[in-house]
Enzyme design. Structure first.
Site, PDB file in Angstrom:
ATOM      1  N   ASN A   9     -74.269  87.696 -15.044  1.00 26.86           N
ATOM      2  CA  ASN A   9     -73.308  86.660 -15.421  1.00 26.86           C
ATOM      3  C   ASN A   9     -73.016  86.856 -16.904  1.00 26.86           C
ATOM      4  OD1 ASN A   9     -71.895  84.372 -16.070  1.00 26.86           O
ATOM      5  ND2 ASN A   9     -73.552  82.919 -15.637  1.00 26.86           N
ATOM      6  N   TRP A  10     -71.846  87.423 -17.173  1.00 29.31           N
ATOM      7  CA  TRP A  10     -71.508  87.728 -18.570  1.00 29.31           C
ATOM      8  C   TRP A  10     -71.175  86.468 -19.372  1.00 29.31           C
ATOM      9  CZ3 TRP A  10     -67.762  92.613 -18.323  1.00 29.31           C
ATOM     10  CH2 TRP A  10     -68.515  93.721 -17.921  1.00 29.31           C
ATOM     11  N   LYS A  11     -70.951  85.353 -18.708  1.00 26.72           N
ATOM     12  CA  LYS A  11     -70.548  84.105 -19.374  1.00 26.72           C
ATOM     13  C   LYS A  11     -69.308  84.382 -20.248  1.00 26.72           C
ATOM     14  CE  LYS A  11     -75.229  82.454 -18.854  1.00 26.72           C
ATOM     15  NZ  LYS A  11     -76.339  81.643 -19.325  1.00 26.72           N
ATOM     16  N   HIS A  98     -72.814  76.503 -11.835  1.00 27.77           N
ATOM     17  CA  HIS A  98     -73.714  76.908 -12.921  1.00 27.77           C
ATOM     18  C   HIS A  98     -74.022  75.689 -13.793  1.00 27.77           C
ATOM     19  CE1 HIS A  98     -75.349  78.867 -16.442  1.00 27.77           C
ATOM     20  NE2 HIS A  98     -75.579  79.917 -15.676  1.00 27.77           N
ATOM     21  N   GLU A 100     -74.209  75.330 -16.843  1.00 27.03           N
ATOM     22  CA  GLU A 100     -73.311  75.156 -18.004  1.00 27.03           C
ATOM     23  C   GLU A 100     -72.005  74.488 -17.580  1.00 27.03           C
ATOM     24  OE1 GLU A 100     -73.528  79.255 -19.213  1.00 27.03           O
ATOM     25  OE2 GLU A 100     -75.628  78.935 -19.770  1.00 27.03           O
ATOM     26  N   GLU A 170     -81.742  78.274 -10.790  1.00 26.08           N
ATOM     27  CA  GLU A 170     -81.794  78.496 -12.230  1.00 26.08           C
ATOM     28  C   GLU A 170     -82.307  77.231 -12.910  1.00 26.08           C
ATOM     29  OE1 GLU A 170     -78.959  81.840 -13.531  1.00 26.08           O
ATOM     30  OE2 GLU A 170     -77.785  80.007 -13.529  1.00 26.08           O
ATOM     31  N   GLY A 176     -81.398  81.052 -21.117  1.00 23.85           N
ATOM     32  CA  GLY A 176     -81.110  81.427 -22.504  1.00 23.85           C
ATOM     33  C   GLY A 176     -82.185  80.996 -23.487  1.00 23.85           C
ATOM     34  N   SER A 216     -83.678  83.609 -18.185  1.00 28.95           N
ATOM     35  CA  SER A 216     -84.465  84.509 -19.046  1.00 28.95           C
ATOM     36  C   SER A 216     -85.134  85.640 -18.271  1.00 28.95           C
ATOM     37  CB  SER A 216     -85.502  83.711 -19.847  1.00 28.95           C
ATOM     38  OG  SER A 216     -84.852  82.782 -20.687  1.00 28.95           O
ATOM     39  N   GLY A 237     -78.316  86.536 -17.203  1.00 30.27           N
ATOM     40  CA  GLY A 237     -77.385  86.221 -18.287  1.00 30.27           C
ATOM     41  C   GLY A 237     -77.500  87.246 -19.400  1.00 30.27           C
ATOM     42  N   GLY A 238     -78.252  86.909 -20.437  1.00 33.44           N
ATOM     43  CA  GLY A 238     -78.366  87.739 -21.638  1.00 33.44           C
ATOM     44  C   GLY A 238     -78.621  89.219 -21.355  1.00 33.44           C
TER      45      GLY A 238
HETATM   46  P1  13P Z   1     -80.201  84.011 -19.231  1.00 30.47           P
HETATM   47  O1  13P Z   1     -80.611  85.200 -18.402  1.00 30.47           O
HETATM   48  O2  13P Z   1     -79.510  84.397 -20.501  1.00 30.47           O
HETATM   49  O3  13P Z   1     -81.336  83.060 -19.432  1.00 30.47           O
HETATM   50  O4  13P Z   1     -79.092  83.220 -18.394  1.00 30.47           O
HETATM   51  C1  13P Z   1     -79.336  82.944 -17.072  1.00 30.47           C
HETATM   52  C2  13P Z   1     -78.082  82.440 -16.460  1.00 30.47           C
HETATM   53  O5  13P Z   1     -77.601  81.368 -16.805  1.00 30.47           O
HETATM   54  C3  13P Z   1     -77.419  83.277 -15.464  1.00 30.47           C
HETATM   55  O6  13P Z   1     -76.416  82.564 -14.808  1.00 30.47           O
END
Ligand code: 13P
Length: 254
Positions: A9-11, A98, A100, A170, A176, A216, A237-238
């Site tokens: 997930n590149w956000k 998600h 967010e 999640e 994050g 994470s 994510g990251g």
């Molecule tokens: P991180 O891997 O950066 O913690 O993010 C997870 C995420 O929100 C994937 O959708």
């Protein structure tokens, strides 16, 4: 055997050129190394979708997804993107729910149920995210929160539609933060999600549902997490923004 998926997930990261070059690095590294019942998915900003679908064409185990879609089919919703538009460029998946989106854009389970319906109607596979906040876990309400998210977000679906979904657990406190859920904590929730699905639908439906862990996730902790019996991969994510890290996580299943 249920499908194993590692989804990035590149956000809201990477401009168009940066996104294309990261994706080319990923496909160069992955080549034909994705085996068996496994798939890598990249969920990019809308801007990149069409080009990534074109670049992914030589790789039958690499798919593309969006990170959101509107609940309406079409109409006067300035600035929004419909499920049909996403499908029309060849993307297969869409992340819905998600944390967010829930937190910053006020998306509720009721709204998400509509988004899920519209995405499915247009042939997209939702990656439906659920998970508790730190307060909810500290208050020992995590099972209850997850149950409500399942019930209000996706349990209205009939079994055939439900089978199109991927679920991602999640925990919000792990996103994050560098603070991952332990393999035991994640497995406990995944097993719970699977038992809720068995109770609502049937055991076969529960057994074939792909349930991802997100929060994470790194090449270091992925092997232990993915070794759990009810964890079928990750939503990353990251670490999905670094080709080496993402590919190393994809290869955990090799
Ligand atoms: P991180 O891997 O950066 O913690 O993010 C997870 C995420 O929100 C994937 O959708």
């Amino acid at each position: 055997m249920r499908k194993k998926i590692v989804a990035g997930n590149w956000k809201m990261n990477l401009d168009y050129n940066e996104g294309l070059s990261l994706f080319s690095e990923i496909t160069n590294m992955v080549k034909d190394e994705i085996t068996g019942h496994q798939e890598a998915v990249v969920c990019s900003p809308f801007i990149h979708l069409h080009s990534l679908v074109q670049l992914a064409k030589g790789y039958n185990k690499v798919s593309i997804g969006a990170q959101n879609a509107h609940q309406a089919e079409s109409g006067a919703y300035t600035g929004e993107i419909s499920a049909k538009m996403i499908k029309s460029v060849g993307a297969e998946y869409v992340i819905l729910g998600h944390s967010e989106r829930r937190q910053y854009f006020g998306e509720t389970n009721q709204l998400l149920a509509q988004k899920v319906d519209t995405a499915l109607k247009n042939g997209l596979k939702p990656i439906f995210c659920i998970g508790e906040t730190l307060d909810e876990r500290d208050g020992a309400r995590h099972f209850e929160v997850i149950q409500t998210q399942l019930q209000e977000g996706i349990f209205h679906l009939d079994a055939e539609s439900f089978a199109q979904l991927v679920i991602a657990y999640e925990p919000v406190w792990a996103i994050g933060t560098g603070k991952t859920a332990s393999a035991e904590q994640a497995q406990e929730i995944h097993a719970h999600i699977r038992s809720e699905i068995a109770a609502k639908y049937d055991q076969a439906t529960a057994d074939s549902m792909t349930i991802l862990y997100g929060g994470s996730c790194t090449p270091k902790n992925a092997p232990e997490l993915f070794a759990q019996p009810d964890i079928d991969g990750g939503l990353i994510g990251g670490a999905s923004l670094k080709s080496r890290d993402f590919v190393d996580i994809v290869k955990v299943f090799n």
